[in-house]
Structure formats: structure tokens, C-alpha cells
Write a protein that holds these residues in place. Structure first.
Motif, PDB file in Angstrom:
ATOM      1  N   ARG A   8       7.595   0.166  11.024  1.00  0.00           N
ATOM      2  CA  ARG A   8       6.646   1.272  11.183  1.00  0.00           C
ATOM      3  C   ARG A   8       7.435   2.571  11.238  1.00  0.00           C
ATOM      4  NH1 ARG A   8       4.274   3.931  15.670  1.00  0.00           N
ATOM      5  NH2 ARG A   8       5.567   2.697  17.084  1.00  0.00           N
ATOM      6  N   LYS A 111       1.714   9.488   1.100  1.00  0.00           N
ATOM      7  CA  LYS A 111       0.673  10.332   1.680  1.00  0.00           C
ATOM      8  C   LYS A 111      -0.362  10.696   0.619  1.00  0.00           C
ATOM      9  CE  LYS A 111       3.468  12.618   5.245  1.00  0.00           C
ATOM     10  NZ  LYS A 111       3.970  13.916   5.734  1.00  0.00           N
ATOM     11  N   ASN A 164      -1.329   8.333  -2.012  1.00  0.00           N
ATOM     12  CA  ASN A 164      -2.027   7.161  -1.482  1.00  0.00           C
ATOM     13  C   ASN A 164      -1.847   5.962  -2.397  1.00  0.00           C
ATOM     14  OD1 ASN A 164      -3.552   5.821   0.463  1.00  0.00           O
ATOM     15  ND2 ASN A 164      -5.447   6.108  -0.677  1.00  0.00           N
ATOM     16  N   GLY A 192       5.254   7.634   2.870  1.00  0.00           N
ATOM     17  CA  GLY A 192       4.204   7.569   3.877  1.00  0.00           C
ATOM     18  C   GLY A 192       4.363   8.546   5.017  1.00  0.00           C
ATOM     19  N   GLY A 196       3.141   4.900   9.463  1.00  0.00           N
ATOM     20  CA  GLY A 196       2.834   4.136   8.260  1.00  0.00           C
ATOM     21  C   GLY A 196       3.613   2.827   8.213  1.00  0.00           C
TER      22      GLY A 196
END
Length: 207
Positions: A8, A111, A164, A192, A196
Motif C-alpha cells: 500500500r 490517478k 485510472n 497511484g 493505493g
């Protein structure tokens, strides 16, 4: 054993290298993960392991059965392997499998930028800013001829949804691996936003 782990993204920071230079690094909470399933060529057509990561608040009934006795994981992801002979369900994977100086490939979801024009999405220069053209500053220009081929080619760079999507950044150097804090510091940026999900695999290419 698997050379991948789920992580993460925590954010970015700076560290000083041995020569005194400042390096931008991404901090990643990597693992610990648990092997929840093993797939083999004989049964599934390919060799892979499924890893579980993160704590889920609730699970569906099928997932509870699938993860019985292993934990309540929020994320399940597969990693392909050449050989699964020495792997068992329930084994833990942590940051200790990575060392400073190794290269890794990191996959994440970039993103989302929403609907973007060609200048932002593809870096087009836009039209003339003078000579009477007042509304062509960020226009794409011609998208093809009329009679021949009489259509717009597939894959032509145009305005549309930006970001995305799954992105892999390869050959990123590990600056620090801290098993006690489940922390990886990787030189450079990874796909990300903060928090994320990331898939981290040892690079096959090397330096």
C-alpha cells in the motif's frame, strides 16, 4: 518461493544517500501477506500463488469458506511462478525477501484525471495563437482525410478519459527494506495516489 508481495502506497519523502545526495523515495507498506491458494499446471493450467493482504471488515460467505482458518483479507492477488513445489497454503510473505539495491517492478492504478483534452492527455501543441485563430489554442487539428480512407483510424490520439488505468513502472531500486515495520523505500515515484494498492515483484532484467 514467490518473488512478489502486495503493498500500500504511504506517500513520498526524501533520504540522503551515502555520497550526500538527496534522493526522492516512495514509502510502501508491503505485507505481511499470507498464501491463500496455490494453483498448478495440472489442475489450473498454470503455476501461481494467491496472496491475501489487508484486514477486511466483512466477507461474503464464499470468501469466508475460501479463507477458512487463514484470516480475513481485504485484497487477494495472484503472482505467477515457475515452480510451486516448496510452497504451502498459510505461509507468510514479508519484506525480508527484499534487500536494498535490488530492482523491482511495481504495478498500480494511476490517478484518474477525468475527461481530458489532447493537450493535457497527449501533450499536443495546440493550434496557432495568432493570425485570427481565436478558438484553436487547444484543438487537436485534423484527425484524417475525407475520401481516403474515409474514416478515423483506430487508436488515434484524441480527447478522452485520462488515468485510472493499470500502470507498471519497471526497474525501481530498493533504497531500504525494514521487515520490523513492513516498510519498503523505493527510489522514484510509483503509480497511484496515497493508500493505493500496489503489486511489487522482483525485476527479471536487473541493472
Amino acid at each position: 518461493m514467490t518473488e512478489g508481495i502486495i503493498g500500500r502506497k504511504l506517500g513520498m519523502t526524501q533520504v540522503f544517500e551515502e555520497d550526500g545526495k538527496v534522493a526522492a523515495v516512495t514509502a510502501i507498506e508491503a505485507g505481511p501477506c499470507v498464501i491463500t491458494q496455490i494453483k498448478t499446471v495440472d489442475k489450473d493450467g498454470y503455476n501461481a500463488v494467491q496472496l491475501g493482504f489487508g484486514q477486511a471488515k466483512r466477507l461474503s460467505s464464499p470468501l469466508r469458506g475460501h479463507l477458512k482458518g487463514l484470516g480475513q483479507f481485504k485484497y487477494l492477488r495472484e503472482f505467477r511462478l515457475d515452480d510451486v513445489k516448496e510452497i504451502e497454503v498459510g505461509q507468510k510473505i514479508d519484506v525480508s525477501r527484499f534487500k536494498a539495491g535490488e530492482l523491482v517492478d511495481i504495478t498500480g492504478i494511476s490517478k484518474g484525471k477525468g475527461f481530458a483534452g489532447v493537450v493535457k492527455r497527449h501533450g499536443f501543441a495546440g493550434g496557432p495563437k495568432t493570425h485570427g485563430q481565436s478558438d484553436r489554442h487547444r484543438a487537436p487539428g485534423s484527425i484524417g482525410a475525407s475520401t481516403s480512407p474515409g474514416r478515423v483510424f483506430k487508436g488515434l490520439r484524441m480527447a478522452g478519459h485520462m488515468g485510472n488505468r493499470q500502470v507498471t513502472v519497471r526497474n525501481l531500486e530498493i533504497v531500504q527494506a525494514d521487515p520490523e515495520r513492513n516498510l519498503l523505500l523505493v527510489k522514484g515515484a510509483v503509480p497511484g495516489g496515497r493508500n493505493g494498492l500496489l503489486l511489487i515483484k522482483k525485476s527479471r532484467k536487473g541493472k
